[in-house]
Design an enzyme around this catalytic site. Structure first.
Site, PDB file in Angstrom:
ATOM      1  N   HIS A 108      10.189  -2.437  -1.010  1.00 49.39           N
ATOM      2  CA  HIS A 108       9.493  -1.191  -0.632  1.00 49.39           C
ATOM      3  C   HIS A 108       8.006  -1.389  -0.339  1.00 49.39           C
ATOM      4  O   HIS A 108       7.303  -0.408  -0.092  1.00 49.39           O
ATOM      5  CB  HIS A 108       9.664  -0.131  -1.728  1.00 49.39           C
ATOM      6  CG  HIS A 108      11.038   0.469  -1.752  1.00 49.39           C
ATOM      7  ND1 HIS A 108      11.528   1.252  -0.730  1.00 49.39           N
ATOM      8  CD2 HIS A 108      12.035   0.379  -2.663  1.00 49.39           C
ATOM      9  CE1 HIS A 108      12.761   1.631  -1.012  1.00 49.39           C
ATOM     10  NE2 HIS A 108      13.099   1.111  -2.182  1.00 49.39           N
ATOM     11  N   ASN A 137       6.868   0.997  -5.732  1.00 50.22           N
ATOM     12  CA  ASN A 137       7.290   2.405  -5.659  1.00 50.22           C
ATOM     13  C   ASN A 137       6.193   3.363  -6.116  1.00 50.22           C
ATOM     14  O   ASN A 137       6.469   4.523  -6.434  1.00 50.22           O
ATOM     15  CB  ASN A 137       8.523   2.649  -6.535  1.00 50.22           C
ATOM     16  CG  ASN A 137       9.631   1.669  -6.275  1.00 50.22           C
ATOM     17  OD1 ASN A 137       9.870   0.762  -7.069  1.00 50.22           O
ATOM     18  ND2 ASN A 137      10.315   1.829  -5.154  1.00 50.22           N
TER      19      ASN A 137
HETATM   20 FE   LIG Z   1      11.450  -0.677  -7.330  1.00 49.98          FE
HETATM   21 FE   LIG Z   2      12.740  -2.927  -4.947  1.00 50.17          FE
END
Ligand SMILES: [Fe+2]
Ligand SMILES: [Fe+2]
Length: 272
Positions: A68, A40
């Site tokens: 992600h 992130n």
């Molecule tokens: Fe995360």
């Molecule tokens: Fe995650």
């Protein structure tokens, strides 16, 4: 060996606390090896090559990922050639990058890092239990020539993460969870000698909903339409992680501690 694992670095706040604090933590705690989850790190979604390079310069040896990892498409050519950037191992075989690597610390000692993703409340990937078992030695890390084996279990369900921890018990130095962005209070050495922590927590602003701007997140819970675009919270971040010391004869955990520094959470640092 002294190792620090940092939980999900979220956006600029998270990057700032890591870039500012890690060089002195590395020196003061005499860290031999540092791993950070950075899924992130780029505005809350994904990671870029520029951010990876900043983190390496600040003292991160290996970067792990999660669901992600792919949010910034420019990471794809970079992850295909950068050995120090991992993604979960149990993605389909054609996925760019790799889920496991062996690295050397400053003294040439071998550290294996494995990144696994769970399946409960997550994407349906290959069986994480089989994927993890394949990467574990039959005996201790040291018996297989590793000074340490560190496993990042990226997942939502505490049950699945604990189960994977027990699978690795006696064979890995540390199994640590990421993804929920909240540190759990269960750091322990399992009966077979593996350090375990269900979730390391995020390096991010805790005046937020898991690192995201709280008003927009609340609005999305209260009403389903119109959806607000989530943007990262920008306040001072807490650096959250897990610290272990390994036993030089086995490579298993001799000590495990939580690390929390800066921002809103209660400060916690290993006593030297
Ligand atoms: Fe995360
Ligand atoms: Fe995650």
């Amino acid at each position: 060996m002294k190792i620090l694992f940092l939980g999900d670095i979220v956006a600029k706040s998270g990057r700032t606390v890591v870039l500012e604090e890690l060089p002195s933590l590395r020196r003061d705690l005499k860290l031999d090896f540092v791993i950070a989850n950075a899924e992130n790190a780029a505005h809350g979604f994904g990671v870029t090559d520029k951010i990876c390079i900043q983190l390496y310069k600040a003292g991160v040896d290996v970067i792990t990922g999660g669901n992600h990892s792919w949010d910034k498409p420019e990471i794809i050519p970079y992850i295909a050639q950068e050995q120090r950037l991992l993604r979960p191992l149990n993605y389909p075989e054609t996925t760019p990058g790799r889920g496991v690597g062996t690295f050397n610390d400053g003294s040439g000692r071998k550290v294996k890092v494995v990144n696994i993703m769970t399946r409960l409340f997550m994407e349906l990937l290959d069986d994480p239990f089989t994927a993890l078992s394949r990467e574990l030695p039959p005996g201790t890390p040291k018996s297989a020539g590793f000074e340490a084996i560190i496993v990042d279990i990226h997942g939502e369900a505490t049950s699945e993460k604990m189960a994977l921890g027990h699978v690795a018990d006696g064979h890995a130095s540390l199994v640590v969870g990421t993804h929920t962005h909240v540190p759990t209070a269960d750091t322990q050495i399992l009966v077979g000698g593996t350090g375990f922590h269900t979730d390391a927590g995020m390096c991010g602003d805790y005046d937020s909903v898991i690192g995201m701007h709280k008003e927009a997140s609340i609005a999305n819970f209260r009403r389903k339409f119109p959806r607000e675009r989530l943007t990262p919270a920008v306040g001072e971040a807490t650096l959250c992680g897990t610290y272990i010391e390994t036993d030089p004869t086995t490579g298993l955990a001799a000590r495990i501690e939580q690390v929390r520094l800066g921002g809103r959470l209660q400060r916690q640092l290993p006593e030297l």
